[in-house]
Design an enzyme around this catalytic site. Structure first.
Site, PDB file in Angstrom:
ATOM      1  CG  ASP A   1     -36.410 -35.271 -13.518  1.00  0.00           C
ATOM      2  OD1 ASP A   1     -36.403 -34.174 -12.941  1.00  0.00           O
ATOM      3  OD2 ASP A   1     -35.936 -35.457 -14.658  1.00  0.00           O
TER       4      ASP A   1
HETATM    5  N1  URA Z   1     -31.161 -34.732 -15.057  1.00  0.00           N
HETATM    6  C1  URA Z   1     -32.407 -35.100 -15.409  1.00  0.00           C
HETATM    7  O1  URA Z   1     -32.806 -34.974 -16.555  1.00  0.00           O
HETATM    8  N2  URA Z   1     -33.196 -35.612 -14.445  1.00  0.00           N
HETATM    9  C2  URA Z   1     -32.801 -35.800 -13.167  1.00  0.00           C
HETATM   10  O2  URA Z   1     -33.572 -36.289 -12.349  1.00  0.00           O
HETATM   11  C3  URA Z   1     -31.495 -35.418 -12.845  1.00  0.00           C
HETATM   12  C4  URA Z   1     -30.694 -34.883 -13.813  1.00  0.00           C
END
Ligand code: URA
Length: 236
Positions: A102
């Site tokens: 993310d």
């Molecule tokens: N899980 C999440 O919630 N975000 C990420 O970036 C990776 C795994």
């Protein structure tokens, strides 16, 4: 195996396909002492290409480990955000991130141009473990370790058993074997906690170690071999 000259030079970081076409047309490129002015000229494996008298050796695959900082998008290009590719010290144009973190997530991201390996690493059949360091708001239930170790039902998938290691009341490691959208945040939300900081520290056999956020380094041969081994014979 032969490859078009413009593709060869573009992959090796001499510019976009159009830029290298101009380079070739203007007579800067020689092979075996002959100036080649055709972009579609087929370069054979044993030939050495020279650009302005500098030999260009073709490296088929490159692999980088990046500590992605928050605020960078896991994409090759984007109109609004800086992308992780801006943090990789390579001019070649065929690299891409293997999977996504993310925008606000930090940590280990593999960048490479090995389509076969990245496909295998991302395949749900291969169960490559991703380990995250998580800080969160809220209190975990007493049996949180067992809850994470059981399948959790989501609208779009059911999670495989995950390993929760509690470090402090609001800090933990979580190791998961899928890579669904916002998976860690959603798993913590299931037990009433909100993730406030997320960093990936492990991806299969790769470890983030003490690489600073925003820095990247090429994988060692040993790491590449370990990655390949990790996806071998893991069909079920
Ligand atoms: N899980 C999440 O919630 N975000 C990420 O970036 C990776 C795994």
């Amino acid at each position: 195996m032969a490859m078009r000259l413009d593709k060869f030079l573009s992959h090796m970081g001499y510019g976009t396909r159009n830029e290298v076409k101009t380079l070739i047309k203007n007579g800067w490129v020689t092979i075996d002492g002959q100036t080649i002015k055709k972009a579609d000229h087929q370069v054979k494996e044993d030939q050495i290409v020279y650009v302005d008298d500098t030999p260009v050796s073709y490296i088929q695959y490159e692999y980088y480990l990046l500590n992605k900082p928050a605020g960078y998008l896991s994409a090759v290009e984007d109109a609004f955000y800086p992308t992780v590719m801006e943090l990789i010290d390579s001019q070649r144009n065929d690299l891409y991130p293997v999977g996504r973190l993310d925008l606000d997530t930090e940590g280990l991201l593999l960048i490479c141009n090995d389509g076969h390996l990245s496909h295998d690493l991302l395949s749900p059949k291969r169960h490559v473990t991703k380990k995250y360091y998580v800080e969160f708001a809220g209190a975990l239930p007493e049996n949180a370790v067992e809850i994470f170790d059981q399948p959790m039902e989501f609208e779009d998938f059911t999670s495989k058993p995950a390993k929760l290691e509690i470090l402090e009341p609001q800090k933990a490691y979580l190791s998961i074997s899928e890579g669904k959208f916002h998976q860690v945040k959603r798993m913590f939300a299931k037990v009433g906690c909100e993730v406030t900081y997320l960093k990936r520290v492990g991806f299969g056999p790769l470890k983030l170690g003490d690489l600073e956020a925003g820095n990247s380094r090429p994988l060692t041969q040993e790491e590449i071999d370990m990655l390949k081994k990790a996806v071998m014979n893991k069909e079920s």
